[in-house]
Design a protein around this motif. Structure first.
Motif, PDB file in Angstrom:
ATOM      1  N   PHE A 562      -9.376   3.329 -10.846  1.00 11.09           N
ATOM      2  CA  PHE A 562      -9.857   2.237 -10.013  1.00 11.09           C
ATOM      3  C   PHE A 562      -9.296   0.917 -10.526  1.00 11.09           C
ATOM      4  O   PHE A 562      -9.238   0.665 -11.730  1.00 11.09           O
ATOM      5  N   ILE A 563      -8.862   0.069  -9.594  1.00  9.42           N
ATOM      6  CA  ILE A 563      -8.380  -1.282  -9.907  1.00  9.42           C
ATOM      7  C   ILE A 563      -9.409  -2.274  -9.385  1.00  9.42           C
ATOM      8  O   ILE A 563      -9.718  -2.293  -8.193  1.00  9.42           O
ATOM      9  N   ARG A 564      -9.917  -3.106 -10.284  1.00  8.93           N
ATOM     10  CA  ARG A 564     -10.961  -4.052  -9.913  1.00  8.93           C
ATOM     11  C   ARG A 564     -10.477  -5.477 -10.184  1.00  8.93           C
ATOM     12  O   ARG A 564      -9.805  -5.743 -11.175  1.00  8.93           O
ATOM     13  N   ASN A 565     -10.819  -6.399  -9.300  1.00  6.04           N
ATOM     14  CA  ASN A 565     -10.562  -7.841  -9.456  1.00  6.04           C
ATOM     15  C   ASN A 565      -9.082  -8.203  -9.350  1.00  6.04           C
ATOM     16  O   ASN A 565      -8.680  -9.266  -9.839  1.00  6.04           O
ATOM     17  N   ALA A 566      -8.271  -7.375  -8.724  1.00  4.81           N
ATOM     18  CA  ALA A 566      -6.880  -7.754  -8.463  1.00  4.81           C
ATOM     19  C   ALA A 566      -6.808  -8.537  -7.154  1.00  4.81           C
ATOM     20  O   ALA A 566      -7.527  -8.232  -6.193  1.00  4.81           O
ATOM     21  N   PRO A 567      -5.974  -9.589  -7.074  1.00  3.84           N
ATOM     22  CA  PRO A 567      -5.875 -10.374  -5.838  1.00  3.84           C
ATOM     23  C   PRO A 567      -5.444  -9.516  -4.649  1.00  3.84           C
ATOM     24  O   PRO A 567      -4.513  -8.694  -4.768  1.00  3.84           O
ATOM     25  N   LEU A 568      -6.109  -9.690  -3.526  1.00  4.47           N
ATOM     26  CA  LEU A 568      -5.718  -8.950  -2.324  1.00  4.47           C
ATOM     27  C   LEU A 568      -4.289  -9.299  -1.943  1.00  4.47           C
ATOM     28  O   LEU A 568      -3.876 -10.463  -2.026  1.00  4.47           O
ATOM     29  N   GLY A 569      -3.533  -8.298  -1.537  1.00  2.77           N
ATOM     30  CA  GLY A 569      -2.136  -8.506  -1.182  1.00  2.77           C
ATOM     31  C   GLY A 569      -1.181  -8.349  -2.350  1.00  2.77           C
ATOM     32  O   GLY A 569       0.040  -8.399  -2.163  1.00  2.77           O
ATOM     33  N   SER A 570      -1.708  -8.172  -3.559  1.00  2.00           N
ATOM     34  CA  SER A 570      -0.837  -7.955  -4.720  1.00  2.00           C
ATOM     35  C   SER A 570      -0.082  -6.644  -4.560  1.00  2.00           C
ATOM     36  O   SER A 570      -0.572  -5.686  -3.951  1.00  2.00           O
ATOM     37  N   THR A 571       1.123  -6.600  -5.109  1.00  2.00           N
ATOM     38  CA  THR A 571       1.901  -5.359  -5.097  1.00  2.00           C
ATOM     39  C   THR A 571       1.734  -4.652  -6.427  1.00  2.00           C
ATOM     40  O   THR A 571       1.672  -5.274  -7.485  1.00  2.00           O
ATOM     41  N   VAL A 572       1.650  -3.342  -6.373  1.00  2.00           N
ATOM     42  CA  VAL A 572       1.444  -2.517  -7.566  1.00  2.00           C
ATOM     43  C   VAL A 572       2.583  -1.512  -7.680  1.00  2.00           C
ATOM     44  O   VAL A 572       2.993  -0.908  -6.682  1.00  2.00           O
ATOM     45  N   GLN A 573       3.080  -1.373  -8.890  1.00  2.00           N
ATOM     46  CA  GLN A 573       4.102  -0.363  -9.179  1.00  2.00           C
ATOM     47  C   GLN A 573       3.638   0.455 -10.372  1.00  2.00           C
ATOM     48  O   GLN A 573       3.221  -0.105 -11.390  1.00  2.00           O
ATOM     49  N   ILE A 574       3.676   1.763 -10.247  1.00  2.01           N
ATOM     50  CA  ILE A 574       3.313   2.655 -11.357  1.00  2.01           C
ATOM     51  C   ILE A 574       4.572   3.352 -11.844  1.00  2.01           C
ATOM     52  O   ILE A 574       5.352   3.895 -11.054  1.00  2.01           O
ATOM     53  N   THR A 575       4.774   3.314 -13.163  1.00  2.52           N
ATOM     54  CA  THR A 575       5.911   3.992 -13.780  1.00  2.52           C
ATOM     55  C   THR A 575       5.411   4.848 -14.927  1.00  2.52           C
ATOM     56  O   THR A 575       4.329   4.626 -15.487  1.00  2.52           O
ATOM     57  N   ASP A 576       6.220   5.852 -15.308  1.00  2.00           N
ATOM     58  CA  ASP A 576       5.854   6.665 -16.469  1.00  2.00           C
ATOM     59  C   ASP A 576       6.358   5.987 -17.742  1.00  2.00           C
ATOM     60  O   ASP A 576       6.908   4.881 -17.706  1.00  2.00           O
ATOM     61  N   SER A 577       6.172   6.650 -18.888  1.00  5.69           N
ATOM     62  CA  SER A 577       6.488   6.029 -20.177  1.00  5.69           C
ATOM     63  C   SER A 577       7.977   5.809 -20.379  1.00  5.69           C
ATOM     64  O   SER A 577       8.377   5.060 -21.274  1.00  5.69           O
ATOM     65  N   LYS A 578       8.815   6.420 -19.559  1.00  5.63           N
ATOM     66  CA  LYS A 578      10.257   6.214 -19.667  1.00  5.63           C
ATOM     67  C   LYS A 578      10.791   5.223 -18.642  1.00  5.63           C
ATOM     68  O   LYS A 578      11.996   4.994 -18.555  1.00  5.63           O
TER      69      LYS A 578
END
Length: 624
Positions: A562-578
Motif C-alpha cells: 500500500f502507498i499512502r500520502n503520495a500526491p495524486l497524479g504522481s508516477t510510480v516506477q518499480i524496479t528490481d535490485s538490478k
C-alpha cells in the motif's frame, strides 16, 4: 613512550626551565600500600580546596606547569593541587602488590586529602583521557568529600564499537593502548564479534545512575570519544541523582589538542582556552562556593565550526536541527539534489597490499596525525577511490548532528570494506576531512557471529553508515565532498577480501592470501545512494525540491503493498535490485494498493515522481 605521553597530556609548557615547588607525599591505601603524589600549595598559610589529578603518565611532568591557567604561578592559586601516580605506574610501582581497584584508590586518596591540615575538606577532580576515566571510577565509589569533577575527552564505558567501529578493528588504537597499559588488550583481538564478553563489559562499565556529583563533561568534535561523551552526558542528565548539575562543553578539539587553537590543518582561535575558562568557573562555584552565576550556564555549550562561534542548547543535537537535506551521488561525480533516473554503476579496485592511507582523523597513535587534514594529495590522487562533490555552495549549510550515508553496493569478493571520508573542499583545492567511517560487509546486518553474512557474486545490498556527531557550517563558495574507498590504513585494519578468519594468531594487522576486490557502487533510479545532512533549516533554494516522505506498508509485503500520502497524479516506477523495470502506473487514490503476489521474493525499489521532484524507497517482497 614519551611521545605517547605528550599526545595524551598535550598541556604542559615544557619550554619552561623552572620547576614548580612541590612536596612528595605518600598517600595510604586501604590494603596497606601507599601511592606516590606531589602536593602543590599556594604561598598563603591556611586551608584550601584541593584539585586531585590521578595519572598513569608520570606525575613529574606536572612539575613544569599546572593546569587551569595556574602554570608556574601556584603561589596565587585559590586551590591546592595533588598529582598522584596510579598504582603500578611510575613512582607508585611499588604498590603493585596490592589488590585495590582504581576507583577504590581514588576514594582513599580523596578522603585522605580531605583530612589534611591544608585542606578545607572539599576535593574536585580534573583530567583528560585516562585522567578523565578514573574520575568516573572514583565518583562511583562515592567518597563523601568529593564535591565535583571535570572529565575531558573521556567516558568510563568500554564498548565493542570503540574497538570495532563498523566491525573493523582499530588496529592503531589497540596497539597504542597496549603500549600504555599492558597486554590486557590482547582480549580485544580474541573477540572480534559482539559476544557475551562484550555484553558483560559494556554492562559492568555503564553506571550513570551511580554517579552523584556535579560534573562538567568536556569533549571534542575531532576526538575519538565524541559519541561516548554525548552518550554519557545524556545518560547522566537522565539517570544520575545529580542530573540537574551536569554540563557539557563540546569544542573543535582533537584528543590531544584541548590546549591549542590549531587542530590538524584548521585553526580555531575563538575556542582556545575555553575549556579552562569553563572549568575554572565550575570549580569556583563548587569548591570556593562563589556566587558566579554558574548555575545559569546553559546545559550544553558547543562550538559551531565554520562559523567559529560558541552556541548553547539544552541537548545535542539541538531541537532546531530538525530538517534534512539529501545529496544524491551522480554519474558525473556530483552530489546533487536530483537523484537521477538511469541506473549507473561505479567500479573501483581495492588492493589490500596497497591500501588507501590514513591522513589525520580521530587517531590515537603517536605515529599518526590527529585532526582535520587535507586529503587531496594522498587520498584523492589515487585510483582506488570514488570522489563526489557538490557544486559550489550558494548558501551556508549548517549541520548539527550525524551525517548519514546510504550506499547501494556489491563486490566480487565474499567480504570487503567500504570506507568513507566526509570533506569540505576549499577554492584552492584543499579537501579537509571532517569525518571518517568504515563498514565491513560481513557485519552489515549486525556484529554477532550469528549476524555474519557474506556476499554472493552480484548481490546488491544497501548499507547505512553514520558519521560521528558534528556541529559544522559548510560555507558558501566551498563544496561538500565524499570520498569512497575500501581502506583507511593503518588506522583501521585492512580487509583481506577472502571472507576467511580476520585476525589470524590474534594479530590485528596480518595479511594472509590477500585478494583484489572489484567493488561497485550503484546510483540513479532504483539505487538512491546518497548522504543525508541534519541541518538547522534547509536553505531557501533547496526547500520544496524533495517530496514529503510517503509511506509504504507493510514492508516486507506478501500479496499487496500500500502507498499512502503520495500526491495524486504522481508516477510510480518499480524496479528490481538490478535496475530492471517491472511496472509503471499513476497514483489515483490516497491509500493505493499494488498487487505484488506475482513478484518473486526479493528486494525492489519504488520511485515516485511528482513534477520535477523524485524520491525512492526500498521494499521487500516476502511470500509466506
Amino acid at each position: 613512550m614519551k611521545a605517547i605521553v605528550f599526545t595524551f597530556l598535550g598541556l604542559l609548557p615544557l619550554c619552561l626551565l623552572a620547576q614548580l615547588n612541590h612536596e612528595v607525599i605518600q598517600i595510604p591505601m586501604r590494603d596497606g600500600q601507599h601511592l606516590a603524589a606531589d602536593l602543590y600549595l599556594p604561598s598563603d598559610q591556611g586551608e584550601f580546596p584541593v584539585i586531585l589529578i590521578q595519572t598513569p603518565y608520570n606525575k613529574n611532568l606536572f612539575r613544569f606547569g599546572l593546569p587551569l591557567d595556574v602554570g608556574q604561578n601556584i603561589a596565587n592559586s585559590p586551590y591546592a593541587f595533588v598529582v598522584l601516580d596510579w598504582r603500578c605506574f611510575y613512582a607508585s610501582t611499588s604498590a603493585c602488590g596490592g589488590v585495590a581497584e582504581r576507583g577504590e584508590d581514588g576514594y582513599d586518596a580523596v578522603e585522605w586529602i580531605a583530612s589534611q591540615s591544608w585542606s578545607t575538606g572539599k576535593v574536585g577532580t580534573w583530567g583528560l583521557s585516562a585522567l578523565g576515566n578514573i574520575q568516573f571510577m572514583t565518583a562511583r565509589e562515592k567518597p563523601p568529600h568529593l564535591v565535583c569533577a571535570v572529565p575531558m575527552v573521556a567516558s568510563p564505558q568500554t564498548r565493542y564499537g570503540q574497538f570495532y567501529p563498523g566491525g573493523v578493528a582499530l588496529a592503531e588504537y589497540v596497539k597504542t593502548l597496549g603500549l600504555l597499559f599492558g597486554g590486557a588488550f590482547s582480549l580485544v583481538a580474541q573477540n572480534p564479534y559482539y559476544n557475551l564478553i562484550w555484553q558483560f563489559t559494556e554492562a559492568s562499565t555503564y553506571y550513570p545512575d551511580e554517579l552523584e556529583i556535579p560534573m562538567l563533561h568536556i569533549g571534542g568534535w575531532f576526538d575519538h570519544n565524541t559519541e561516548d561523551n554525548l552518550k554519557w552526558f545524556n545518560a547522566m542528565r537522565e539517570l544520575s541523582p545529580a542530573k540537574d548539575e551536569q554540563w557539557l562543553l563540546m569544542g573543535p578539539w582533537t584528543h590531544g589538542g584541548l590546549f591549542t587553537s590549531m587542530q590538524g590543518e584548521l585553526d580555531f582561535p575563538e575556542a582556545e582556552n575555553s575549556n579552562n575558562e569553563y572549568a575554572n568557573a565550575f570549580f569556583h562555584h563548587y569548591l570556593l562556593e562563589e556566587d558566579n552565576g554558574w548555575q545559569l550556564t546553559p546545559r550544553v555549550n558547543y562550538f559551531q565550526m565554520g562559523d567559529n562561534v560558541w552556541l548553547n542548547t539544552t541537548s545535542f543535537p539541538p531541537s532546531d536541527a530538525s530538517a534534512e537535506i539529501s545529496y544524491f551521488l551522480r554519474d558525473d561525480m556530483a552530489l546533487s539534489l536530483d537523484p537521477g533516473a538511469i541506473p549507473v554503476e561505479k567500479i573501483f579496485i581495492y588492493d589490500p597490499t596497497d591500501p588507501s592511507p590514513t591522513i589525520g582523523g580521530k587517531t590515537l597513535s603517536p605515529d599518526l596525525e590527529q585532526g582535520p587534514f587535507d586529503q587531496s594529495a594522498d587520498v584523492e590522487s589515487r585510483n582506488d577511490k570514488l570522489m563526489f562533490t557538490t557544486p559550489l555552495l550558494t548558501n551556508d549549510i549548517v549541520v548539527k548532528g550525524r551525517i548519514k550515508a546510504h550506499l547501494i553496493v556489491t563486490s566480487d569478493r565474499p567480504d570487503t570494506d567500504f570506507a568513507l571520508r566526509l570533506t569540505e573542499v576549499y577554492p584552492d583545492g584543499k579537501s579537509v576531512a571532517l569525518g571518517q567511517i568504515i563498514q565491513r560487509m560481513r557485519f552489515r546486518s549486525g556484529y554477532t557471529m550469528a549476524d555474519e553474512e557474506f556476499l554472493h557474486l552480484d548481490d546488491v545490498v544497501e548499507i547505512q553508515l553514520s558519521f560521528d556527531n558534528l556541529a559544522h557550517t559548510f560555507k558558501a563558495g566551498n563544496q561538500i565532498g565524499l570520498i569512497i574507498t575500501s581502506s583507511n590504513y593503518p588506522w583501521f585494519n585492512r580487509n583481506m577480501n577472502t571472507g576467511d578468519e580476520m585476525y589470524p594468531n590474534d594479530n590485528l594487522d596480518t595479511l594472509v592470501n590477500p585478494q583484489l576486490a572489484n567493488n561497485r557502487l550503484y546510483i540513479h533510479g532504483p539505487f538512491p545512494s546518497r548522504i543525508v545532512l541534519p541541518v538547522k533549516q534547509a536553505p531557501s533554494n533547496i526547500v520544496g525540491l524533495e517530496l514529503d516522505k510517503f509511506d509504504l506498508f507493510p514492508n516486507p509485503a506478501d500479496d499487496f503493498l500500500f502507498i499512502r500520502n503520495a500526491p495524486l497524479g504522481s508516477t510510480v516506477q518499480i524496479t528490481d535490485s538490478k535496475g530492471t523495470r517491472i511496472r509503471d502506473f499513476l497514483i489515483t487514490e490516497n491509500n493505493q494498493s499494488i498487487a505484488v503476489n506475482d513478484l518473486i521474493a526479493g528486494v525492489y525499489f519504488l520511485q515516485l515522481k511528482a513534477g520535477s521532484s523524485i524520491t525512492v524507497e526500498k521494499f521487500i517482497v516476502q511470500h509466506h
